[in-house]
Design an enzyme around this catalytic site. Structure first.
Site, PDB file in Angstrom:
ATOM      1  N   SER A  80       0.858  -1.190   0.000  1.00 40.52           N
ATOM      2  CA  SER A  80       0.000   0.000   0.000  1.00 40.52           C
ATOM      3  C   SER A  80       0.888   1.233   0.000  1.00 40.52           C
ATOM      4  O   SER A  80       1.753   1.385   0.866  1.00 40.52           O
ATOM      5  CB  SER A  80      -0.889   0.000   1.243  1.00 40.52           C
ATOM      6  OG  SER A  80      -1.388   1.303   1.448  1.00 40.52           O
ATOM      7  N   HIS A 110      -1.085  -1.314  -4.225  1.00 41.89           N
ATOM      8  CA  HIS A 110      -2.392  -1.028  -3.615  1.00 41.89           C
ATOM      9  C   HIS A 110      -2.504   0.477  -3.362  1.00 41.89           C
ATOM     10  O   HIS A 110      -1.680   1.056  -2.652  1.00 41.89           O
ATOM     11  CB  HIS A 110      -2.461  -1.824  -2.312  1.00 41.89           C
ATOM     12  CG  HIS A 110      -3.739  -1.713  -1.550  1.00 41.89           C
ATOM     13  ND1 HIS A 110      -4.808  -2.562  -1.750  1.00 41.89           N
ATOM     14  CD2 HIS A 110      -4.118  -0.874  -0.554  1.00 41.89           C
ATOM     15  CE1 HIS A 110      -5.780  -2.251  -0.909  1.00 41.89           C
ATOM     16  NE2 HIS A 110      -5.391  -1.228  -0.165  1.00 41.89           N
ATOM     17  N   ASP A 149      -4.887   3.485  -1.951  1.00 45.45           N
ATOM     18  CA  ASP A 149      -6.048   3.734  -1.099  1.00 45.45           C
ATOM     19  C   ASP A 149      -6.694   5.076  -1.401  1.00 45.45           C
ATOM     20  O   ASP A 149      -6.087   6.125  -1.181  1.00 45.45           O
ATOM     21  CB  ASP A 149      -5.610   3.719   0.372  1.00 45.45           C
ATOM     22  CG  ASP A 149      -5.188   2.328   0.822  1.00 45.45           C
ATOM     23  OD1 ASP A 149      -6.043   1.429   0.805  1.00 45.45           O
ATOM     24  OD2 ASP A 149      -4.001   2.149   1.177  1.00 45.45           O
ATOM     25  N   MET A 187      -9.508   7.625  -0.278  1.00 48.04           N
ATOM     26  CA  MET A 187     -10.369   7.933   0.876  1.00 48.04           C
ATOM     27  C   MET A 187     -11.010   9.297   0.669  1.00 48.04           C
ATOM     28  O   MET A 187     -10.340  10.232   0.219  1.00 48.04           O
ATOM     29  CB  MET A 187      -9.536   7.977   2.158  1.00 48.04           C
ATOM     30  CG  MET A 187      -8.742   6.709   2.414  1.00 48.04           C
ATOM     31  SD  MET A 187      -7.969   6.764   4.045  1.00 48.04           S
ATOM     32  CE  MET A 187      -6.926   5.316   3.955  1.00 48.04           C
ATOM     33  N   HIS A 201      -8.240   0.637  -3.957  1.00 49.87           N
ATOM     34  CA  HIS A 201      -9.111   0.327  -2.817  1.00 49.87           C
ATOM     35  C   HIS A 201      -9.915   1.582  -2.509  1.00 49.87           C
ATOM     36  O   HIS A 201      -9.381   2.537  -1.942  1.00 49.87           O
ATOM     37  CB  HIS A 201      -8.247  -0.112  -1.619  1.00 49.87           C
ATOM     38  CG  HIS A 201      -9.024  -0.371  -0.375  1.00 49.87           C
ATOM     39  ND1 HIS A 201      -8.426  -0.472   0.871  1.00 49.87           N
ATOM     40  CD2 HIS A 201     -10.363  -0.559  -0.149  1.00 49.87           C
ATOM     41  CE1 HIS A 201      -9.360  -0.705   1.785  1.00 49.87           C
ATOM     42  NE2 HIS A 201     -10.528  -0.759   1.193  1.00 49.87           N
ATOM     43  N   MET A 214     -12.279   3.634  -0.513  1.00 50.20           N
ATOM     44  CA  MET A 214     -12.965   3.818   0.767  1.00 50.20           C
ATOM     45  C   MET A 214     -13.765   5.109   0.646  1.00 50.20           C
ATOM     46  O   MET A 214     -13.409   6.153   1.203  1.00 50.20           O
ATOM     47  CB  MET A 214     -11.934   3.883   1.905  1.00 50.20           C
ATOM     48  CG  MET A 214     -11.374   2.505   2.237  1.00 50.20           C
ATOM     49  SD  MET A 214      -9.818   2.591   3.126  1.00 50.20           S
ATOM     50  CE  MET A 214      -8.705   2.781   1.744  1.00 50.20           C
ATOM     51  N   MET A 262     -11.058  -6.551   5.610  1.00 48.61           N
ATOM     52  CA  MET A 262     -10.250  -5.550   6.318  1.00 48.61           C
ATOM     53  C   MET A 262      -9.829  -6.120   7.670  1.00 48.61           C
ATOM     54  O   MET A 262     -10.671  -6.602   8.432  1.00 48.61           O
ATOM     55  CB  MET A 262     -11.053  -4.260   6.546  1.00 48.61           C
ATOM     56  CG  MET A 262     -11.301  -3.419   5.303  1.00 48.61           C
ATOM     57  SD  MET A 262      -9.811  -2.920   4.405  1.00 48.61           S
ATOM     58  CE  MET A 262      -8.903  -1.998   5.651  1.00 48.61           C
ATOM     59  N   ASP A 279      -6.060  -6.673   4.456  1.00 42.69           N
ATOM     60  CA  ASP A 279      -5.492  -5.333   4.413  1.00 42.69           C
ATOM     61  C   ASP A 279      -5.553  -4.722   5.811  1.00 42.69           C
ATOM     62  O   ASP A 279      -6.634  -4.568   6.374  1.00 42.69           O
ATOM     63  CB  ASP A 279      -6.305  -4.487   3.417  1.00 42.69           C
ATOM     64  CG  ASP A 279      -5.805  -3.070   3.274  1.00 42.69           C
ATOM     65  OD1 ASP A 279      -4.731  -2.739   3.806  1.00 42.69           O
ATOM     66  OD2 ASP A 279      -6.508  -2.266   2.614  1.00 42.69           O
TER      67      ASP A 279
HETATM   68  C1  DX5 Z   1      -6.145   1.340   5.643  1.00 42.19           C
HETATM   69  C2  DX5 Z   1      -5.718   1.046   4.247  1.00 42.19           C
HETATM   70  C3  DX5 Z   1      -4.536   0.171   4.144  1.00 42.19           C
HETATM   71  C4  DX5 Z   1      -3.292   0.705   4.805  1.00 42.19           C
HETATM   72  C5  DX5 Z   1      -2.529  -0.475   5.345  1.00 42.19           C
HETATM   73  O1  DX5 Z   1      -7.429   1.815   5.667  1.00 42.19           O
HETATM   74  O2  DX5 Z   1      -6.768   0.424   3.530  1.00 42.19           O
HETATM   75  O3  DX5 Z   1      -4.283  -0.229   2.806  1.00 42.19           O
HETATM   76  O4  DX5 Z   1      -2.445   1.429   3.968  1.00 42.19           O
HETATM   77  O5  DX5 Z   1      -1.448  -0.024   6.083  1.00 42.19           O
HETATM   78  P1  DX5 Z   1      -0.676  -0.968   7.123  1.00 42.19           P
HETATM   79  O6  DX5 Z   1      -0.144  -2.123   6.340  1.00 42.19           O
HETATM   80  O7  DX5 Z   1       0.347  -0.081   7.681  1.00 42.19           O
HETATM   81  O8  DX5 Z   1      -1.698  -1.427   8.136  1.00 42.19           O
HETATM   82 ZN    ZN Z   2      -6.283  -0.467   1.581  1.00 45.62          ZN
END
Ligand code: DX5
Ligand code: ZN
Length: 221
Positions: free
Chosen positions: A9, A32, A34, A36, A65, A67, A136, A174
């Site tokens: 990520s 990956h 993210d 948000m 991903h 969110m 998750m 994740d």
């Molecule tokens: C959190 C994200 C993850 C995050 C994971 O909401 O979806 O992808 O980057 O980070 P680590 O591996 O540090 O938990």
């Molecule tokens: Zn993620």
């Protein structure tokens, strides 16, 4: 035997040096990214233009991903932008089947994500419509949190539901995935491993990716 997919990520990477950061993890299987929106989760990252910039580097396939609220409206554009897979949250989608079909029609793999408190049971009938389920293993929103061990039975139930429907669907985990937790996730049935801080905080990202891959491989069925 299935081979594990390692998906770093880039959440906490240096966004000003996006291309270098992607090169740093180019031995991984997929990157990956993210997205948000500060509504579905209490954090804001980036949207389509940055994801498109990641795709256009051509360094790795991109796993988006999302969110975000209203993925039915926004998710197809990420497939159109060339992402290899597009993951949207079950809790946010009002028409998950239509959205998954649209993502696939546009040439990406479709994936459904479940927050820690969302069970797989209500979504078993949707399984044939997706290529991957994301379980998750932290509350979505931030990197660097601890892996929720309590998600292991849900990973197992998901694996069993996929097997009894004779489907070929990956299970991605994740959140909090590291050398300490990846084996248990693989034992439970995960096949695709997202790791943010474990890889970006390592001295040598290539070495970390190789270690995570071999630990997962040893525990996959
Ligand atoms: C959190 C994200 C993850 C995050 C994971 O909401 O979806 O992808 O980057 O980070 P680590 O591996 O540090 O938990
Ligand atoms: Zn993620």
């Amino acid at each position: 035997m299935t081979t594990p997919l390692i998906s770093p990520s880039i959440l906490n990477c240096d966004i000003a040096r996006l291309e270098d950061e992607l090169r740093k993890i180019s031995s991984a299987d997929i990157a990956h990214v993210d997205v948000m929106d500060n509504h579905f989760v209490p954090n804001l990252t980036w949207g389509l233009p940055v994801v498109e910039a990641c795709v256009n580097t051509g360094i790795l396939p991109i796993d988006a991903h999302l969110m975000i609220e209203d993925p039915d409206r926004w998710a197809p554009a990420y497939a159109e932008a060339g992402c290899a897979s597009v993951t949207f949250h079950a809790e946010a989608a009002s028409a998950p089947i239509r959205t998954a079909r649209e993502i696939r029609r546009l040439g990406a793999r479709a994936a459904l994500a479940l927050k820690p408190s969302t069970d797989i049971a209500p979504y078993v009938d949707i399984l044939p419509e997706v290529d991957m389920i994301l379980i998750m293993t932290v509350e979505p929103g931030f990197g660097g949190q601890s892996f929720l061990e309590s998600m292991l039975p849900k990973i197992q139930r998901t694996r069993d539901a996929i097997a009894s429907a004779s489907l070929d669907i990956s299970i991605q985990v994740d959140g909090g995935v590291s050398r300490k937790t990846i084996e248990r996730a693989a034992d439970a049935g995960a096949t695709n491993f997202v790791a943010g801080s474990a890889i970006f905080r390592a001295d040598d990202a290539f070495e970390e990716i190789a270690t995570l891959r071999s630990l997962a491989q040893l525990h996959m069925h």
